[in-house]
Design a protein around this motif. Structure first.
Motif, mmCIF file in Angstrom:
data_model
loop_
_atom_site.group_PDB
_atom_site.id
_atom_site.type_symbol
_atom_site.label_atom_id
_atom_site.label_comp_id
_atom_site.label_asym_id
_atom_site.label_seq_id
_atom_site.Cartn_x
_atom_site.Cartn_y
_atom_site.Cartn_z
ATOM 1 N N PRO B 219 -24.292 1.515 8.935
ATOM 2 C CA PRO B 219 -26.090 1.781 8.507
ATOM 3 C C PRO B 219 -25.978 1.153 7.027
ATOM 4 O O PRO B 219 -27.569 0.949 6.614
ATOM 5 C CB PRO B 219 -25.629 3.306 8.109
ATOM 6 C CG PRO B 219 -23.819 3.238 8.000
ATOM 7 C CD PRO B 219 -23.980 2.212 9.177
ATOM 8 N N ALA B 220 -24.844 0.479 6.536
ATOM 9 C CA ALA B 220 -24.853 -0.187 5.123
ATOM 10 C C ALA B 220 -25.332 -2.201 4.798
ATOM 11 O O ALA B 220 -24.973 -2.710 4.484
ATOM 12 C CB ALA B 220 -24.333 0.780 4.166
ATOM 13 N N ALA B 226 -25.818 -1.342 -4.262
ATOM 14 C CA ALA B 226 -25.877 -0.346 -5.329
ATOM 15 C C ALA B 226 -26.754 0.954 -4.135
ATOM 16 O O ALA B 226 -26.036 1.237 -4.094
ATOM 17 C CB ALA B 226 -27.427 -0.479 -5.887
ATOM 18 N N SER B 227 -27.204 0.043 -3.202
ATOM 19 C CA SER B 227 -27.769 0.595 -1.920
ATOM 20 C C SER B 227 -26.471 1.195 -1.655
ATOM 21 O O SER B 227 -26.532 2.471 -0.341
ATOM 22 C CB SER B 227 -29.311 -0.010 -1.887
ATOM 23 O OG SER B 227 -29.667 -0.372 -2.126
ATOM 24 N N THR B 228 -25.791 0.781 -0.229
ATOM 25 C CA THR B 228 -24.647 0.639 0.218
ATOM 26 C C THR B 228 -23.528 1.581 -0.709
ATOM 27 O O THR B 228 -22.884 2.824 0.018
ATOM 28 C CB THR B 228 -23.737 -0.345 -0.221
ATOM 29 O OG1 THR B 228 -24.511 -1.437 0.960
ATOM 30 C CG2 THR B 228 -22.392 -0.252 1.344
ATOM 31 N N ALA B 229 -23.017 2.149 -1.908
ATOM 32 C CA ALA B 229 -22.674 2.522 -2.901
ATOM 33 C C ALA B 229 -23.097 4.167 -2.217
ATOM 34 O O ALA B 229 -22.974 5.428 -1.999
ATOM 35 C CB ALA B 229 -22.668 2.700 -4.250
ATOM 36 N N GLU B 232 -23.470 5.719 0.824
ATOM 37 C CA GLU B 232 -21.577 5.772 1.392
ATOM 38 C C GLU B 232 -21.236 7.015 0.247
ATOM 39 O O GLU B 232 -20.606 8.717 0.925
ATOM 40 C CB GLU B 232 -20.562 5.142 0.494
ATOM 41 C CG GLU B 232 -20.824 3.191 1.657
ATOM 42 C CD GLU B 232 -19.647 2.925 1.443
ATOM 43 O OE1 GLU B 232 -18.531 3.053 0.015
ATOM 44 O OE2 GLU B 232 -19.534 1.699 1.670
ATOM 45 N N ASP B 233 -21.772 7.510 -0.847
ATOM 46 C CA ASP B 233 -21.248 9.296 -1.913
ATOM 47 C C ASP B 233 -22.544 9.812 -0.949
ATOM 48 O O ASP B 233 -21.552 10.784 -0.460
ATOM 49 C CB ASP B 233 -22.386 8.638 -2.530
ATOM 50 C CG ASP B 233 -21.618 7.652 -3.460
ATOM 51 O OD1 ASP B 233 -20.500 7.889 -3.297
ATOM 52 O OD2 ASP B 233 -22.236 7.719 -4.951
ATOM 53 N N LEU B 234 -23.218 9.789 0.163
ATOM 54 C CA LEU B 234 -24.572 10.425 1.440
ATOM 55 C C LEU B 234 -23.483 10.524 1.961
ATOM 56 O O LEU B 234 -23.727 11.547 2.547
ATOM 57 C CB LEU B 234 -25.453 9.832 1.485
ATOM 58 C CG LEU B 234 -26.403 10.069 2.327
ATOM 59 C CD1 LEU B 234 -27.267 12.080 1.255
ATOM 60 C CD2 LEU B 234 -27.918 9.878 3.076
ATOM 61 N N ALA B 254 -14.780 1.466 5.372
ATOM 62 C CA ALA B 254 -13.902 2.262 6.398
ATOM 63 C C ALA B 254 -13.019 3.120 5.692
ATOM 64 O O ALA B 254 -13.094 4.543 6.106
ATOM 65 C CB ALA B 254 -14.246 1.603 7.907
ATOM 66 N N ALA B 255 -12.025 2.147 5.405
ATOM 67 C CA ALA B 255 -11.355 2.897 4.092
ATOM 68 C C ALA B 255 -11.980 4.429 3.100
ATOM 69 O O ALA B 255 -11.473 5.004 2.929
ATOM 70 C CB ALA B 255 -10.608 2.323 3.208
#
Lengths: 331, 296
Positions: B219-220, B226-229, B232-234, B254-255
């Protein structure tokens, strides 16, 4: 410097597989070789350049020439007939006494055929395009496509007499009040004529909707019909509308079939069972008849031609504008 | 002339790594402090949401996945990792039967969703896909308004009332952390959003169907850091309510986000287990080589 020529020839070896070795001649000198052909090179390059430029110019010059002739003759016509009468008059009898030069009956005839053929062609065309793009197997599509090309290649005069000998009798059987020449038969055959155009343009647009959009809709639990109707068609809608406009503009300009099928009676009517006359059919009538050149009657065809030209050009421009915006959607 | 010895030196097989793979610095993906990650014990206690038993997958005659058995625990993030073409995306698309769209595909073995066979002839694919939402690598907003995008699923499920739809849209956008950015322009085209926003919109659109499971196919991978982070938070927030399965090329990712990881190689599930264990102490040499960046 004494060893010009053979001493400076080298070869490049290209190994193809194991065995074959092809040698390309290569000179290490950058100096131009001397020879008549080489010295004439700038000249014949220029000739080719100019010849190709002439080819490209012809279409531009012809277009400009046609527009100038249309405008010139129309202006002459409007010296004799007021432009207000021409645009608002409800009677068109330039070849009979008393003469009337109101283009509305011809305009009405043209629009009746355009609208009628659109009513025939739009639902069938869109349905076919959706079926071919979304439902049909690739094999079926390969079978149907050549048929569409054949349909597009049938001469319009053939459609015209098919309208008289086949379509018109059926209409007269269903509606006994209809005449031999009637607008309805013209609408049906012109609708069939523009069908291939709508199908192929719309299908291309539907195909250009990214597969990922279909996948996303399927993943949300939509079935095939919902994906098609709620995602694919709306995404392609502007392009589909543009294909309709291009096809209708073709119907407006269509001449032979409507001349044969719709008759030659300029009439301000919306009844498709009556005989009417379109702008194109009128031009045919006058061009073939014995109307002397230089008279007002003769010049009517240029004024009518100008109207026709403006109508189809406006539709084409709108369609091209919509189509040009379709491409930007998925950037 | 000087380049020849250098090249020779570089392609010499390294003494430690598996032969054929070029020598690269060994970088083990760092595991975050772990406060939000589920431990192996928690994983073992979690309810089994999806169970895969001896599953093989075929594209016509080619076997793409071989004898895969895996248990996917509820309310956890499971990451599929592996090099391109290893079958991890194909495996993910088996869960909501997206592979059905490709002709000639075939599944052997079982995939059970809460004990019910997904590939049974009695399974209703529409119901299945409503329970298992999916987010794709490339964001796929429909060329419609933001509101119409999110309400797409509920609308085809038969919800017509504007008020109900609005409620669902608001709740879904809040869950996907997009609400504050778009609440004043729900009627604008979704194509005007940025890449990261579009991807969160697609997550909201999947959540609007009220699924139990969310499948995410890289998805990222098309987004900036920044958008990836944010994504991931989501994922971290969403796993409290949803079972998430994510395919990723990015081992760091993944980690960072997963509780359980499964490593695929050439259509075989090489190793799976709690992410922390898999990344710090892999049992198989292939896994070790992949996560330390020696190939893939």
């Amino acid at each position: 410097m004494t060893e010009e020529g053979s001493g400076k020839e080298q070869s490049v070896e290209m190994e193809l597989g194991e065995a074959a070795v092809i040698k390309l001649p290569r000179s290490t000198s950058l100096a131009r070789a001397d020879g008549l052909l080489v010295r004439l090179r700038p000249f014949y390059e220029g000739v080719i350049h100019f010849a190709l430029f002439i080819c490209a110019s012809i279409s531009v010059l012809v277009t400009v020439g046609i527009v100038i002739i249309l405008l010139y003759e129309s202006v002459q016509f409007f010296f004799d007939v007021s432009i207000i009468e021409f645009l608002t008059g409800t009677r068109w009898t330039p070849l009979l006494k008393p003469q009337h030069f109101g283009i509305l009956p011809l305009m009405c005839g043209t629009m009746l055929v355009a609208a009628g053929s659109a009513i025939v062609a739009v639902p069938i065309g869109l349905g076919t395009a959706i079926y071919l793009s979304e439902y049909a197997s690739p094999r079926f599509r390969d079978i149907v496509k050549p048929f569409l090309e054949i349909l597009a290649g049938i001469p319009s005069v053939v459609y015209g007499y098919l309208a008289i000998v086949t379509v018109s009798p059926i209409i007269r059987y269903l509606f006994p009040s209809a005449g031999v020449f009637n607008a309805a038969s013209a609408c049906i055959v012109v609708g069939i004529m523009i069908l291939p155009m709508i199908i192929s343009l719309s299908e291309d647009i539907l195909q250009s909707v990214p597969l990922s959009l279909r996948g996303a809709a399927f993943a949300l639990g939509a079935n095939k019909f919902e994906v098609t109707v709620r995602v694919v068609v709306p995404a392609a809608l502007s392009g589909i509308i543009a294909s309709f406009l291009l096809a209708i503009s073709r119907a407006i300009g269509e001449t032979m079939a409507v001349t044969l099928a719709a008759g030659a009676t300029p009439k301000l009517t919306l009844n498709p069972l009556e005989s009417i006359q379109t702008m194109t059919a009128y031009i045919v009538q006058v061009s073939q008849g014995d109307t002397p050149t230089g008279t007002v009657e003769y010049r009517t065809i240029f004024a009518v031609g100008l109207m026709l030209f403006i109508t189809t050009m406006v539709m084409n421009v709108i369609a091209q504008y919509i189509l040009s915006r379709v491409g930007e959607q998925y950037e | 002339m000087a380049s020849t010895p250098l090249v020779k030196k570089m392609i010499q097989p390294s003494d430690k790594a598996t032969s054929g793979f070029s020598k690269a610095p060994i970088v083990r993906p760092s595991i975050p402090s772990g406060k939000r990650m589920r431990t192996a014990d928690e994983l073992a206690q979690a309810t089994e949401k999806i169970s895969v038993r001896d599953m093989s997958f075929y594209y016509s005659e080619n076997r793409a996945l071989t004898d895969i058995s895996l248990s996917i625990p509820e309310c956890c993030v499971t990451a599929f990792i592996g090099p391109s073409g290893c079958g991890k995306s194909t495996f993910l698309r088996c869960f909501n039967r997206m592979n059905d769209m490709i002709e000639g595909t075939r599944v052997e073995g079982e995939i059970l969703l809460e004990g019910q066979e997904i590939y049974s002839s009695r399974t209703d694919i529409v119901t299945l896909r409503k329970r298992i939402g999916m987010v794709f690598q490339k964001s796929t907003p429909f060329p419609k308004s933001i509101f119409d995008n999110v309400s797409f699923g509920p609308k085809i499920a038969g919800i017509r009332k504007k008020k109900d739809l609005y409620e669902i849209v608001e709740r879904s956008l809040q869950r996907s952390a997009l609400w504050d950015e778009v609440k004043d322009r729900l009627n604008e085209s979704a194509l005007n959003l940025s890449g990261g926003q579009q991807q969160r919109l697609c997550i909201a659109r999947a959540l609007a169907n009220d699924p139990d499971i969310l499948l995410m196919d890289e998805p990222a991978s098309a987004l900036d850091p920044a958008s990836t982070a944010r994504i991931e938070d989501l994922i971290f927030e969403l796993k409290e309510q949803y079972t998430i399965v994510i395919v990723t090329h990015n081992m760091q990712q993944a980690a960072r986000v997963s509780d359980q990881a499964a490593f695929f190689y050439q259509g075989v599930l090489v190793e799976s287990g709690a992410t922390e264990a898999l990344f710090t102490n892999p049992q198989k040499q292939q896994t070790e080589d992949y996560i330390t960046g020696r190939f893939g």
